[in-house]
Scaffold this active site. Structure first.
Site, PDB file in Angstrom:
ATOM      1  N   GLU A  15       0.820  -1.223   0.000  1.00 42.07           N
ATOM      2  CA  GLU A  15       0.000   0.000   0.000  1.00 42.07           C
ATOM      3  C   GLU A  15       0.855   1.275   0.000  1.00 42.07           C
ATOM      4  O   GLU A  15       0.370   2.353   0.329  1.00 42.07           O
ATOM      5  CB  GLU A  15      -0.934  -0.023   1.214  1.00 42.07           C
ATOM      6  CG  GLU A  15      -1.942  -1.151   1.149  1.00 42.07           C
ATOM      7  CD  GLU A  15      -2.711  -1.320   2.447  1.00 42.07           C
ATOM      8  OE1 GLU A  15      -3.579  -0.475   2.720  1.00 42.07           O
ATOM      9  OE2 GLU A  15      -2.449  -2.278   3.184  1.00 42.07           O
ATOM     10  N   ARG A 256     -11.539   3.814  10.945  1.00 44.94           N
ATOM     11  CA  ARG A 256     -12.731   3.638  10.105  1.00 44.94           C
ATOM     12  C   ARG A 256     -13.187   2.193  10.156  1.00 44.94           C
ATOM     13  O   ARG A 256     -12.360   1.280  10.162  1.00 44.94           O
ATOM     14  CB  ARG A 256     -12.371   3.990   8.665  1.00 44.94           C
ATOM     15  CG  ARG A 256     -13.354   4.866   7.950  1.00 44.94           C
ATOM     16  CD  ARG A 256     -12.957   5.045   6.500  1.00 44.94           C
ATOM     17  NE  ARG A 256     -12.941   3.770   5.815  1.00 44.94           N
ATOM     18  CZ  ARG A 256     -12.005   3.388   4.955  1.00 44.94           C
ATOM     19  NH1 ARG A 256     -10.996   4.190   4.680  1.00 44.94           N
ATOM     20  NH2 ARG A 256     -12.055   2.216   4.373  1.00 44.94           N
ATOM     21  N   ASP A 258     -15.752  -0.640   8.265  1.00 43.96           N
ATOM     22  CA  ASP A 258     -16.592  -0.952   7.100  1.00 43.96           C
ATOM     23  C   ASP A 258     -17.660  -1.953   7.516  1.00 43.96           C
ATOM     24  O   ASP A 258     -17.373  -2.909   8.251  1.00 43.96           O
ATOM     25  CB  ASP A 258     -15.738  -1.534   5.968  1.00 43.96           C
ATOM     26  CG  ASP A 258     -14.684  -0.566   5.486  1.00 43.96           C
ATOM     27  OD1 ASP A 258     -14.906   0.657   5.617  1.00 43.96           O
ATOM     28  OD2 ASP A 258     -13.634  -1.005   4.989  1.00 43.96           O
ATOM     29  N   GLU A 271     -14.686  -5.020   8.385  1.00 38.54           N
ATOM     30  CA  GLU A 271     -13.324  -4.890   8.902  1.00 38.54           C
ATOM     31  C   GLU A 271     -13.073  -3.490   9.437  1.00 38.54           C
ATOM     32  O   GLU A 271     -13.923  -2.607   9.334  1.00 38.54           O
ATOM     33  CB  GLU A 271     -12.286  -5.269   7.852  1.00 38.54           C
ATOM     34  CG  GLU A 271     -12.325  -4.426   6.592  1.00 38.54           C
ATOM     35  CD  GLU A 271     -11.313  -4.934   5.567  1.00 38.54           C
ATOM     36  OE1 GLU A 271     -10.236  -4.329   5.482  1.00 38.54           O
ATOM     37  OE2 GLU A 271     -11.609  -5.912   4.855  1.00 38.54           O
ATOM     38  N   GLY A 277      -6.965   6.193   4.786  1.00 35.17           N
ATOM     39  CA  GLY A 277      -6.351   7.019   3.750  1.00 35.17           C
ATOM     40  C   GLY A 277      -6.740   8.477   3.921  1.00 35.17           C
ATOM     41  O   GLY A 277      -7.842   8.796   4.369  1.00 35.17           O
TER      42      GLY A 277
END
Length: 307
Positions: A15, A256, A258, A271, A277
Site C-alpha cells: 500500500e 474507520r 466498514d 473490517e 487514507g
C-alpha cells in the site's frame, strides 16, 4: 522553534503508493498551519534515530504491513515518542481480519459468517479437494482475502469453482494466511471514528462486482453518499454497533469501520482500518468535512489527540 513533528509515510508494504499520497497531504497541511513537520519514509530513514533527531511527536500515515500492524507503534513505544492512532496491541489485532472477526463474534457483534482461515504452508501440504468441500458448504459466491492486508489488494470474489485455485494463489501473494468467507449481498457503508465519536456514515456504490482496489482509487464510477440516506433509527443502530466494535478491540483516536447492510436489513461488520487514507479521494476526510471539519482542522485534531 516549534516542536518537531515527523510524518511517516511510504514504507515497503503493497500500500506504499496510497501511503505516500496520504502522508504528503497530511505533511502539506501541517506545514501550511505553521507546524515544524518533516516527512520521513522508513525506507530511507532508520526509525530508531527519530529521538536522536529531536522529533517530539509522530503522525503515522503508513498503511498496511509495517505501519498498521503494531510494528512501528512498538518502535515508538520503545523510544517513548507519542504518536497518532491506536497502540501496538490494537493495531496488531485489527490488522488481522480473522482475529478481529473472531473477537467481535465472541462479544456478540454481527459479523459475516461463516468464515475460515487458510495457511499457505498447510494449503501446500493439504488435499485441495478437502478445502473445496469445505468451501462448497458456504455456497458460492465467496470472498477470498489476504488476512493481513488493506486497500482491497489480493481480494477476489469467486462465483465459480473453476476460479477458486487462482483466487487462493492471488491472495497468498499478499499474506501467509488468507480468509475465506461467505459473500453477503447488500449495501456497503463506511463509518469514521474520531475521538470516541462517529463521523457521518458514507454509503458506497460501485459498478465493479465488489469494492476492489480499482473502484477505491481509480474508477470515477464509484459513488459516495454522505449523508448516507439511512433513516434515524438505522443510523442509531449503526452508531451503536460501530462504537462497540471499536471499543472491543480498544482502538483510539481515529479510524474507520466498514459494514454491510444485508438483504434482511441487518448490519454485518466487515473490517476495521486504524490508519485511514487521507488522499483527495479518501472517505475519512469526506465524512469529517460533513461533520464541519476542514482537512486542516482534521489533521490538527488527530495530531492533538496524540497521547
Amino acid at each position: 522553534m516549534s516542536r518537531k513533528i515527523a510524518v511517516l509515510f511510504g514504507g515497503n508494504s503493497p500500500e506504499r503508493e496510497i501511503s505516500l499520497k496520504s502522508g504528503k497531504a497530511i505533511l502539506n497541511a501541517l506545514v501550511k498551519l505553521g507546524i515544524n513537520a518533516i516527512g520521513i519514509d522508513p525506507i530511507n530513514f532508520p526509525l530508531l534515530y527519530l529521538k536522536k533527531y529531536g522529533f517530539k511527536k509522530i503522525f503515522i500515515s503508513l498503511h498496511g504491513k509495517g505501519g498498521e500492524d503494531g510494528t512501528v507503534q512498538g518502535i515508538l513505544d520503545y523510544l517513548n515518542i507519542p504518536y497518532t492512532g491506536s497502540g501496538l496491541l490494537s493495531s496488531a489485532i485489527t490488522m488481522n481480519k480473522f482475529i478481529t472477526k473472531t473477537l467481535w463474534r465472541e462479544y456478540g457483534l454481527p459479523v459475516v459468517y461463516p468464515y475460515f482461515l487458510l495457511n499457505k504452508k498447510k494449503f501446500i501440504k493439504s488435499n485441495y479437494l478437502k478445502i473445496e468441500k469445505k468451501i462448497l458448504k458456504f455456497k458460492l459466491p465467496i470472498f477470498i482475502k489476504p488476512n493481513c492486508n488493506g486497500s482491497s489488494l489480493g481480494i477476489s470474489k469467486v462465483n465459480h469453482l473453476d476460479n477458486l485455485f487462482d483466487a487462493i494463489k492471488k491472495a497468498f501473494i499478499y499474506s501467509e494466511d488468507i480468509l475465506i468467507e461467505k459473500y453477503i449481498k447488500g449495501e456497503e457503508y463506511t463509518v469514521g471514528i474520531l475521538d470516541k465519536k462517529i463521523l457521518p456514515p458514507i454509503k458506497i456504490e460501485y459498478s465493479s462486482s465488489f469494492y476492489n482496489y480499482q473502484a477505491k482509487y481509480y474508477l470515477n464510477t464509484t459513488k459516495y453518499f454522505c449523508p448516507s440516506g439511512l433513516n434515524k433509527n438505522k443510523e442509531k443502530e449503526l452508531e451503536k454497533i460501530v462504537l462497540n466494535a471499536w471499543n472491543v478491540v480498544k482502538c483510539n483516536t481515529w479510524g474507520r469501520i466498514d459494514i454491510i447492510l444485508d438483504e434482511n436489513k441487518n448490519f454485518q461488520l466487515l473490517e476495521i482500518n486504524t490508519i485511514p487514507g487521507m488522499t483527495s479521494q479518501s472517505l475519512y476526510p469526506i465524512a469529517a468535512k460533513k461533520a464541519g471539519l476542514s482537512f486542516y482542522d482534521l489533521v490538527i485534531k488527530i495530531l492533538n489527540l496524540t497521547k
